[in-house]
Design a protein around this motif. Sequence first.
Motif, PDB file in Angstrom:
ATOM      1  N   UNK A 237       0.808  -1.207   0.000  1.00  0.00           N
ATOM      2  CA  UNK A 237       0.000   0.000   0.000  1.00  0.00           C
ATOM      3  C   UNK A 237       0.845   1.261   0.000  1.00  0.00           C
ATOM      4  N   UNK A 238       1.900   1.269   0.814  1.00  0.00           N
ATOM      5  CA  UNK A 238       2.779   2.441   0.870  1.00  0.00           C
ATOM      6  C   UNK A 238       3.483   2.663  -0.459  1.00  0.00           C
ATOM      7  N   UNK A 239       3.908   1.567  -1.103  1.00  0.00           N
ATOM      8  CA  UNK A 239       4.584   1.720  -2.394  1.00  0.00           C
ATOM      9  C   UNK A 239       3.619   2.233  -3.456  1.00  0.00           C
ATOM     10  N   UNK A 240       2.346   1.789  -3.392  1.00  0.00           N
ATOM     11  CA  UNK A 240       1.351   2.275  -4.346  1.00  0.00           C
ATOM     12  C   UNK A 240       1.085   3.767  -4.153  1.00  0.00           C
ATOM     13  N   UNK A 241       0.966   4.200  -2.902  1.00  0.00           N
ATOM     14  CA  UNK A 241       0.753   5.626  -2.621  1.00  0.00           C
ATOM     15  C   UNK A 241       1.957   6.440  -3.080  1.00  0.00           C
ATOM     16  N   UNK A 242       3.163   5.920  -2.802  1.00  0.00           N
ATOM     17  CA  UNK A 242       4.376   6.624  -3.228  1.00  0.00           C
ATOM     18  C   UNK A 242       4.445   6.714  -4.746  1.00  0.00           C
ATOM     19  N   UNK A 243       4.058   5.635  -5.424  1.00  0.00           N
ATOM     20  CA  UNK A 243       4.058   5.654  -6.878  1.00  0.00           C
ATOM     21  C   UNK A 243       3.067   6.663  -7.438  1.00  0.00           C
ATOM     22  N   UNK A 244       1.889   6.745  -6.830  1.00  0.00           N
ATOM     23  CA  UNK A 244       0.895   7.715  -7.288  1.00  0.00           C
ATOM     24  C   UNK A 244       1.378   9.145  -7.067  1.00  0.00           C
ATOM     25  N   UNK A 245       1.991   9.397  -5.914  1.00  0.00           N
ATOM     26  CA  UNK A 245       2.519  10.737  -5.635  1.00  0.00           C
ATOM     27  C   UNK A 245       3.641  11.096  -6.607  1.00  0.00           C
ATOM     28  N   UNK A 249       3.807  14.173  -9.227  1.00  0.00           N
ATOM     29  CA  UNK A 249       4.929  15.111  -9.189  1.00  0.00           C
ATOM     30  C   UNK A 249       5.604  15.212 -10.555  1.00  0.00           C
ATOM     31  N   UNK A 250       5.739  14.074 -11.243  1.00  0.00           N
ATOM     32  CA  UNK A 250       6.341  14.091 -12.574  1.00  0.00           C
ATOM     33  C   UNK A 250       5.469  14.856 -13.559  1.00  0.00           C
ATOM     34  N   UNK A 251       4.171  14.652 -13.434  1.00  0.00           N
ATOM     35  CA  UNK A 251       3.252  15.332 -14.328  1.00  0.00           C
ATOM     36  C   UNK A 251       3.301  16.843 -14.132  1.00  0.00           C
ATOM     37  N   UNK A 252       3.517  17.265 -12.889  1.00  0.00           N
ATOM     38  CA  UNK A 252       3.551  18.693 -12.572  1.00  0.00           C
ATOM     39  C   UNK A 252       4.933  19.294 -12.740  1.00  0.00           C
ATOM     40  N   UNK A 253       5.932  18.455 -13.006  1.00  0.00           N
ATOM     41  CA  UNK A 253       7.287  18.948 -13.177  1.00  0.00           C
ATOM     42  C   UNK A 253       7.980  19.322 -11.882  1.00  0.00           C
ATOM     43  N   UNK A 254       7.518  18.766 -10.757  1.00  0.00           N
ATOM     44  CA  UNK A 254       8.084  19.131  -9.459  1.00  0.00           C
ATOM     45  C   UNK A 254       9.381  18.384  -9.137  1.00  0.00           C
ATOM     46  N   UNK A 256      12.996  16.175 -10.513  1.00  0.00           N
ATOM     47  CA  UNK A 256      13.925  15.923 -11.597  1.00  0.00           C
ATOM     48  C   UNK A 256      14.246  14.446 -11.708  1.00  0.00           C
ATOM     49  N   UNK A 257      15.183  14.133 -12.591  1.00  0.00           N
ATOM     50  CA  UNK A 257      15.509  12.729 -12.845  1.00  0.00           C
ATOM     51  C   UNK A 257      16.141  12.056 -11.634  1.00  0.00           C
ATOM     52  N   UNK A 258      16.978  12.779 -10.896  1.00  0.00           N
ATOM     53  CA  UNK A 258      17.626  12.152  -9.750  1.00  0.00           C
ATOM     54  C   UNK A 258      16.636  11.890  -8.629  1.00  0.00           C
ATOM     55  N   UNK A 259      15.757  12.857  -8.361  1.00  0.00           N
ATOM     56  CA  UNK A 259      14.736  12.649  -7.341  1.00  0.00           C
ATOM     57  C   UNK A 259      13.822  11.480  -7.714  1.00  0.00           C
ATOM     58  N   UNK A 260      13.513  11.367  -9.004  1.00  0.00           N
ATOM     59  CA  UNK A 260      12.689  10.261  -9.474  1.00  0.00           C
ATOM     60  C   UNK A 260      13.389   8.928  -9.256  1.00  0.00           C
ATOM     61  N   UNK A 261      14.680   8.906  -9.534  1.00  0.00           N
ATOM     62  CA  UNK A 261      15.471   7.671  -9.375  1.00  0.00           C
ATOM     63  C   UNK A 261      15.475   7.222  -7.918  1.00  0.00           C
ATOM     64  N   UNK A 262      15.692   8.150  -7.008  1.00  0.00           N
ATOM     65  CA  UNK A 262      15.716   7.805  -5.586  1.00  0.00           C
ATOM     66  C   UNK A 262      14.336   7.360  -5.125  1.00  0.00           C
ATOM     67  N   UNK A 263      13.297   8.041  -5.618  1.00  0.00           N
ATOM     68  CA  UNK A 263      11.934   7.652  -5.255  1.00  0.00           C
ATOM     69  C   UNK A 263      11.613   6.250  -5.747  1.00  0.00           C
ATOM     70  N   UNK A 264      12.055   5.914  -6.955  1.00  0.00           N
ATOM     71  CA  UNK A 264      11.842   4.559  -7.458  1.00  0.00           C
ATOM     72  C   UNK A 264      12.596   3.544  -6.602  1.00  0.00           C
ATOM     73  N   UNK A 265      13.788   3.918  -6.137  1.00  0.00           N
ATOM     74  CA  UNK A 265      14.530   3.031  -5.241  1.00  0.00           C
ATOM     75  C   UNK A 265      13.747   2.761  -3.963  1.00  0.00           C
ATOM     76  N   UNK A 266      13.107   3.809  -3.416  1.00  0.00           N
ATOM     77  CA  UNK A 266      12.317   3.644  -2.194  1.00  0.00           C
ATOM     78  C   UNK A 266      11.104   2.748  -2.446  1.00  0.00           C
ATOM     79  N   UNK A 267      10.454   2.931  -3.582  1.00  0.00           N
ATOM     80  CA  UNK A 267       9.302   2.090  -3.928  1.00  0.00           C
ATOM     81  C   UNK A 267       9.725   0.631  -4.053  1.00  0.00           C
ATOM     82  N   UNK A 268      10.863   0.406  -4.727  1.00  0.00           N
ATOM     83  CA  UNK A 268      11.332  -0.974  -4.890  1.00  0.00           C
ATOM     84  C   UNK A 268      11.774  -1.579  -3.555  1.00  0.00           C
ATOM     85  N   UNK A 269      12.340  -0.766  -2.663  1.00  0.00           N
ATOM     86  CA  UNK A 269      12.719  -1.280  -1.349  1.00  0.00           C
ATOM     87  C   UNK A 269      11.491  -1.752  -0.575  1.00  0.00           C
ATOM     88  N   UNK A 270      10.399  -1.011  -0.687  1.00  0.00           N
ATOM     89  CA  UNK A 270       9.167  -1.430  -0.015  1.00  0.00           C
ATOM     90  C   UNK A 270       8.602  -2.708  -0.624  1.00  0.00           C
TER      91      UNK A 270
END
Length: 379
Positions: A237-245, A249-254, A256-270
Amino acid sequence: MDKQARVTPDRLTFLDSLRGLAAIYVVLYHILAMPAPPLHAGPILGPIVSLGGSGVALFFVISAFSLCYTMPRHQNSGLPLVSFYTHRVFRIAPLFFVLLAFSLWRDGRGANAGHGIGETAANLTFTFNLFDGWQEGIVWASWAVGVEMLFYAVFPLFFASIRNAFSALVLCVASTALALAVQHGLTGELQERLIGPFGLLRHLPVFALGILSYHLYGPLQHLAERGKALAALAFVGASAIAGACLALALRSGFVGSMETWIAMGAIYAMLLLALAMAPWRVLVNRATRYLGTISYSVYLGHPIVVAALIPVFRRVEEAIGSASVSYLACAALTLAATLPLAGVSFRFVEKPGIRLGKRFVDRLRSTRGTPLAVAPSDP
């Protein structure tokens, strides 16, 4: 839940399955992205497949977790650093060197410029990520291998200093803060080398998330079966919420690529922790475990297959018309060629290299009079 799927004497089988799924995700991405112009996968498959490059972040999370899991056995071998580095080199180098030889031949034929002695030496020593212009590696997609080898070089220091989940969390926060600081230009000319697509610092927060996952895994194993099932659902559930957020954020341009990479790492860790608690058969099974076994060969070998099949992809697109159906047909063709070749290279290149590394360490321990212990193996 399959209790036997969680742990075998030397392996955590959910890690094998995750490796296999990560490798397939990267392959699906390169089928889309390598052709120029890129293929189309349709409005539903396209957005999913376009994130397939993040499968490498999953590899990095798994790698850090598994290194932590096997390091105690290296320490008990009597020659901890020798055992660790020998196993890492003999696990990675044989297949890499075979493909490096092929790549040198491929790129040096006819009027092609080929690769100089310096660049070749940097690839032979796995230091190519440290040199401007060489970071991608001579072997296609090998930039990730270069990043992995640099992480291996410093991992024993991290393992010795990070003893619990709190210190692992501190590493996650500190490495992320440092990476963001570097991204904003605090290091001047070194910025691109440190934080560029192939810089270790860019990927260190993702490795740190793998270390954190390992330190969370131990306490979670003491939960009752019902508690593990609930924890797995919570992580999903937490990974799904993180993925939606992240998508918003990507859609709004908030971000960058590095922040996205780290966020994907967190989703995969969960997701890793979810499968550690509840290895659902749909994801952890004989097929995905086999894919994990040959995942290194799949990863390094598939770009050659994709490049060879690009003319076929174009004909498939013309013949079928539908973007989604033609993409799926191209994916099926690619996997039908890649997986058997990966199985062959695992059997005749990777396995002999792994055995050679174990024999080398055992012989060295025997020569020094160190009692032989169970040889460490990748979980």
